[in-house]
Design a protein around this motif. Structure first.
Motif, PDB file in Angstrom:
ATOM      1  N   ARG A 271       0.832  -1.197   0.000  1.00  0.00           N
ATOM      2  CA  ARG A 271       0.000   0.000   0.000  1.00  0.00           C
ATOM      3  C   ARG A 271       0.868   1.249   0.000  1.00  0.00           C
ATOM      4  O   ARG A 271       1.840   1.319   0.745  1.00  0.00           O
ATOM      5  CB  ARG A 271      -0.919   0.016   1.226  1.00  0.00           C
ATOM      6  CG  ARG A 271      -1.986  -1.088   1.221  1.00  0.00           C
ATOM      7  CD  ARG A 271      -2.512  -1.328   2.628  1.00  0.00           C
ATOM      8  NE  ARG A 271      -3.672  -2.230   2.651  1.00  0.00           N
ATOM      9  CZ  ARG A 271      -3.605  -3.551   2.590  1.00  0.00           C
ATOM     10  NH1 ARG A 271      -2.411  -4.145   2.453  1.00  0.00           N
ATOM     11  NH2 ARG A 271      -4.698  -4.289   2.643  1.00  0.00           N
ATOM     12  N   PRO A 272       0.502   2.271  -0.804  1.00  0.00           N
ATOM     13  CA  PRO A 272       1.231   3.535  -0.776  1.00  0.00           C
ATOM     14  C   PRO A 272       1.112   4.201   0.595  1.00  0.00           C
ATOM     15  O   PRO A 272       0.164   3.948   1.340  1.00  0.00           O
ATOM     16  CB  PRO A 272       0.537   4.377  -1.855  1.00  0.00           C
ATOM     17  CG  PRO A 272      -0.221   3.416  -2.685  1.00  0.00           C
ATOM     18  CD  PRO A 272      -0.581   2.273  -1.797  1.00  0.00           C
ATOM     19  N   GLN A 273       2.037   5.088   0.892  1.00  0.00           N
ATOM     20  CA  GLN A 273       2.054   5.743   2.193  1.00  0.00           C
ATOM     21  C   GLN A 273       0.775   6.525   2.463  1.00  0.00           C
ATOM     22  O   GLN A 273       0.294   6.572   3.600  1.00  0.00           O
ATOM     23  CB  GLN A 273       3.265   6.684   2.294  1.00  0.00           C
ATOM     24  CG  GLN A 273       3.540   7.189   3.713  1.00  0.00           C
ATOM     25  CD  GLN A 273       3.811   6.063   4.693  1.00  0.00           C
ATOM     26  OE1 GLN A 273       4.566   5.130   4.394  1.00  0.00           O
ATOM     27  NE2 GLN A 273       3.192   6.114   5.867  1.00  0.00           N
ATOM     28  N   SER A 274       0.186   7.121   1.434  1.00  0.00           N
ATOM     29  CA  SER A 274      -1.034   7.907   1.644  1.00  0.00           C
ATOM     30  C   SER A 274      -2.170   7.047   2.182  1.00  0.00           C
ATOM     31  O   SER A 274      -2.969   7.493   3.021  1.00  0.00           O
ATOM     32  CB  SER A 274      -1.464   8.577   0.334  1.00  0.00           C
ATOM     33  OG  SER A 274      -1.686   7.621  -0.686  1.00  0.00           O
ATOM     34  N   ILE A 275      -2.241   5.804   1.727  1.00  0.00           N
ATOM     35  CA  ILE A 275      -3.270   4.894   2.231  1.00  0.00           C
ATOM     36  C   ILE A 275      -2.923   4.423   3.635  1.00  0.00           C
ATOM     37  O   ILE A 275      -3.786   4.368   4.522  1.00  0.00           O
ATOM     38  CB  ILE A 275      -3.456   3.704   1.272  1.00  0.00           C
ATOM     39  CG1 ILE A 275      -4.161   4.171  -0.006  1.00  0.00           C
ATOM     40  CG2 ILE A 275      -4.246   2.580   1.938  1.00  0.00           C
ATOM     41  CD1 ILE A 275      -4.437   3.080  -1.009  1.00  0.00           C
ATOM     42  N   LEU A 276      -1.667   4.103   3.877  1.00  0.00           N
ATOM     43  CA  LEU A 276      -1.245   3.677   5.226  1.00  0.00           C
ATOM     44  C   LEU A 276      -1.562   4.753   6.248  1.00  0.00           C
ATOM     45  O   LEU A 276      -2.043   4.456   7.351  1.00  0.00           O
ATOM     46  CB  LEU A 276       0.250   3.349   5.235  1.00  0.00           C
ATOM     47  CG  LEU A 276       0.686   2.139   4.403  1.00  0.00           C
ATOM     48  CD1 LEU A 276       2.212   2.019   4.404  1.00  0.00           C
ATOM     49  CD2 LEU A 276       0.051   0.854   4.937  1.00  0.00           C
ATOM     50  N   ASP A 277      -1.312   6.011   5.889  1.00  0.00           N
ATOM     51  CA  ASP A 277      -1.600   7.113   6.810  1.00  0.00           C
ATOM     52  C   ASP A 277      -3.096   7.212   7.088  1.00  0.00           C
ATOM     53  O   ASP A 277      -3.522   7.409   8.229  1.00  0.00           O
ATOM     54  CB  ASP A 277      -1.097   8.438   6.230  1.00  0.00           C
ATOM     55  CG  ASP A 277       0.417   8.514   6.161  1.00  0.00           C
ATOM     56  OD1 ASP A 277       1.088   7.719   6.849  1.00  0.00           O
ATOM     57  OD2 ASP A 277       0.935   9.359   5.405  1.00  0.00           O
ATOM     58  N   ALA A 278      -3.913   7.082   6.032  1.00  0.00           N
ATOM     59  CA  ALA A 278      -5.366   7.200   6.193  1.00  0.00           C
ATOM     60  C   ALA A 278      -5.935   6.059   7.021  1.00  0.00           C
ATOM     61  O   ALA A 278      -6.865   6.258   7.816  1.00  0.00           O
ATOM     62  CB  ALA A 278      -6.034   7.236   4.820  1.00  0.00           C
ATOM     63  N   MET A 279      -5.365   4.869   6.894  1.00  0.00           N
ATOM     64  CA  MET A 279      -5.884   3.714   7.624  1.00  0.00           C
ATOM     65  C   MET A 279      -5.724   3.852   9.127  1.00  0.00           C
ATOM     66  O   MET A 279      -6.448   3.216   9.902  1.00  0.00           O
ATOM     67  CB  MET A 279      -5.201   2.429   7.129  1.00  0.00           C
ATOM     68  CG  MET A 279      -5.456   2.099   5.674  1.00  0.00           C
ATOM     69  SD  MET A 279      -7.190   1.841   5.249  1.00  0.00           S
ATOM     70  CE  MET A 279      -7.450   0.194   5.904  1.00  0.00           C
ATOM     71  N   ASN A 280      -4.803   4.689   9.555  1.00  0.00           N
ATOM     72  CA  ASN A 280      -4.547   4.863  10.986  1.00  0.00           C
ATOM     73  C   ASN A 280      -5.355   6.002  11.606  1.00  0.00           C
ATOM     74  O   ASN A 280      -5.231   6.280  12.799  1.00  0.00           O
ATOM     75  CB  ASN A 280      -3.049   5.126  11.221  1.00  0.00           C
ATOM     76  CG  ASN A 280      -2.198   3.902  10.934  1.00  0.00           C
ATOM     77  OD1 ASN A 280      -2.629   2.781  11.209  1.00  0.00           O
ATOM     78  ND2 ASN A 280      -1.024   4.105  10.361  1.00  0.00           N
ATOM     79  N   LYS A 281      -6.203   6.661  10.816  1.00  0.00           N
ATOM     80  CA  LYS A 281      -6.983   7.785  11.324  1.00  0.00           C
ATOM     81  C   LYS A 281      -8.383   7.341  11.739  1.00  0.00           C
ATOM     82  O   LYS A 281      -8.874   6.294  11.326  1.00  0.00           O
ATOM     83  CB  LYS A 281      -7.076   8.882  10.256  1.00  0.00           C
ATOM     84  CG  LYS A 281      -5.742   9.522   9.922  1.00  0.00           C
ATOM     85  CD  LYS A 281      -5.902  10.599   8.853  1.00  0.00           C
ATOM     86  CE  LYS A 281      -4.552  11.249   8.523  1.00  0.00           C
ATOM     87  NZ  LYS A 281      -4.695  12.281   7.453  1.00  0.00           N
ATOM     88  N   THR A 282      -9.041   8.146  12.568  1.00  0.00           N
ATOM     89  CA  THR A 282     -10.386   7.847  13.058  1.00  0.00           C
ATOM     90  C   THR A 282     -11.427   8.131  11.984  1.00  0.00           C
ATOM     91  O   THR A 282     -11.424   9.194  11.363  1.00  0.00           O
ATOM     92  CB  THR A 282     -10.711   8.699  14.300  1.00  0.00           C
ATOM     93  OG1 THR A 282      -9.736   8.433  15.315  1.00  0.00           O
ATOM     94  CG2 THR A 282     -12.099   8.396  14.832  1.00  0.00           C
TER      95      THR A 282
END
Length: 431
Positions: A395-406
């Motif tokens: 997964r690209p970093q943008s998706i990894l970052d979004a997956m960790n948000k509420t």
């Protein structure tokens, strides 16, 4: 005046009017009144922005100056668009290199530029999404002053990656997960626009593909095909295969073809929600209940944009069936195609797989020069690919970052009164 209401053809409005009030009399949507061919030297240009500016200037009848469009295009289309050649006569138009990794970034970001240019008062965008529109619209309008965005999506029927990309932003972005399918969401949006109290209280606008700003933006990557493809590539494109749900992308390709883009034939590739393929066989419009598929952004049984295609060909019905065809791809075929291209080290999302099935297996023709539209990055559907391939997907970093948000979404029934209450409360909170 440059855009005609296809349901009330006596109503012709400016581009500005069509952008700010996308639904006309008799609940009609707009279409360019005249489609002029681009000059051959424009089509021969090797600069994407130059072609985009000329395309948009042409379609908006000069309502936006070329100087204004230059700034709008440079800000909206500030990411790569690429053509990848799998074989000498099999190409993929990769439209997933934008901030939300889907082709919807083109239309949403240009719409945001138009709204910023035209809008002079507080307004609310209400839109429905089957997956990718939500993220593109949310990112394009996030923190824009004087604009609230309300996005409806079918609960449990889009990928987690898609959902997290637009349901975690907050601020002026409000997301509602609806107990129903995409057609239910789309119906709620239509009812909101049809409710005078809601429409006036919130100064409603739409970011769905019914808005002409999104439509004309998508024309640009088709008129720019010669600039995007390798100099050694063959032209024209014999068959342009477009994975299709609400049919905005195919409508844009049709307009580009009329403007002189080197495209001979268009093929709409749908999943088992096959209203349009059946129409091409029977000439009868008979929508069925929407079915859930692996290619969920195309789970649409009553595509709004097909009315634009029928309008364009209303005086030359036979030409429609000469210029265009449609085919339905089932789940077994989609899975097979995902596996085939993974083995070739070219991972594809399930929507792109629907398109590739047409050219790669179903209608394979080594003499035909084919271009398939890749609508989304495969990682946006990592859960589908991991199930099909039985291996992890990077997964690209943008998706990894979004997956960790509420996730900030609220739950909504598919009853209009509930949406109306929500919207009026939103309006009251901003008084």
């Amino acid at each position: 005046m440059s855009f005609v209401n296809i349901a009330q053809q006596k109503q012709v409005v400016s581009f500005k009017q069509a952008v700010l009030s996308p639904i006309g009399e008799n609940r009609g949507i707009y279409f360019p009144q005249h489609i002029k061919k681009l000059d051959s030297d424009v089509l021969a240009s090797k600069d994407f922005n130059t072609i985009a500016i000329e395309t948009l200037y042409n379609l908006t009848s000069g309502e936006l100056s070329k100087e204004q469009l230059e700034g709008m295009v440079s800000r909206a289309f500030n990411f790569p668009v690429k053509v990848h050649s799998l074989e000498p006569k099999q190409h993929v138009l990769e439209l997933f290199h934008g901030p939300t990794l889907a082709f919807k970034d083109f239309g949403a970001r240009f719409l945001a530029e138009c709204m910023a240019h035209f809008n002079k008062e507080k307004s609310t965008i209400v839109t429905a999404t089957s997956g990718d529109t939500g993220a593109a619209v949310a990112r394009a309008f996030h923190d824009k002053p004087d604009i609230d965005v309300v996005i409806l999506y079918p609960e449990g029927k889009i990928s987690k990656e898609q959902e997290q990309l637009f349901c975690t932003l907050g601020s002026n972005i409000h997301t509602l997960k609806v107990d129903g399918n995409f057609d239910d969401c789309q119906s709620l949006v239509k009812q909101a626009f049809n409710d005078e109290e809601v429409a006036q209280a919130l100064n409603l606008n739409s970011a769905n593909s019914i808005n002409v700003a999104r439509l004309v933006a998508q024309v640009c990557y088709y008129t720019a095909l010669p600039a995007l493809m390798d100099a050694s590539a063959d032209f024209p494109i014999d068959r342009l295969i477009v994975p299709s749900g609400n049919f905005g992308n195919l409508t844009a390709a049709m307009i580009a073809k009329a403007m002189g883009a080197p495209i001979k034939h268009l093929i709409a590739a749908t999943n088992k929600n096959d209203t349009v393929p059946r129409f091409f066989i029977s000439k009868q419009w008979r929508p069925k209940t929407t079915q859930r598929t692996l290619s969920n952004a195309m789970d649409v049984s009553q595509p709004n944009n097909f009315a634009r295609i029928l309008y364009y060909y209303q005086e030359n019905w036979d030409q429609l069936f000469e210029d265009m065809s449609a085919v339905s791809i089932n789940e077994t075929q989609t899975r097979r195609t995902i596996r085939q291209y993974a083995q070739r080290h070219y991972p594809v999302d399930p929507h792109t797989a629907v398109g590739l099935e047409v050219t790669g297996t179903l209608f394979k023709d080594k003499k035909s020069n084919d271009l398939v539209v890749a609508t989304a990055h495969p990682a946006k559907f990592a859960d589908v690919l991991e199930d099909v391939l039985q291996e992890p997907v990077k997964r690209p970093q943008s998706i990894l970052d979004a997956m960790n948000k509420t996730n900030l979404s609220k739950t909504l029934s598919n009853e209009f009164e509930d949406l109306k209450d929500y919207l009026l409360n939103l309006s009251d909170s901003h008084q």
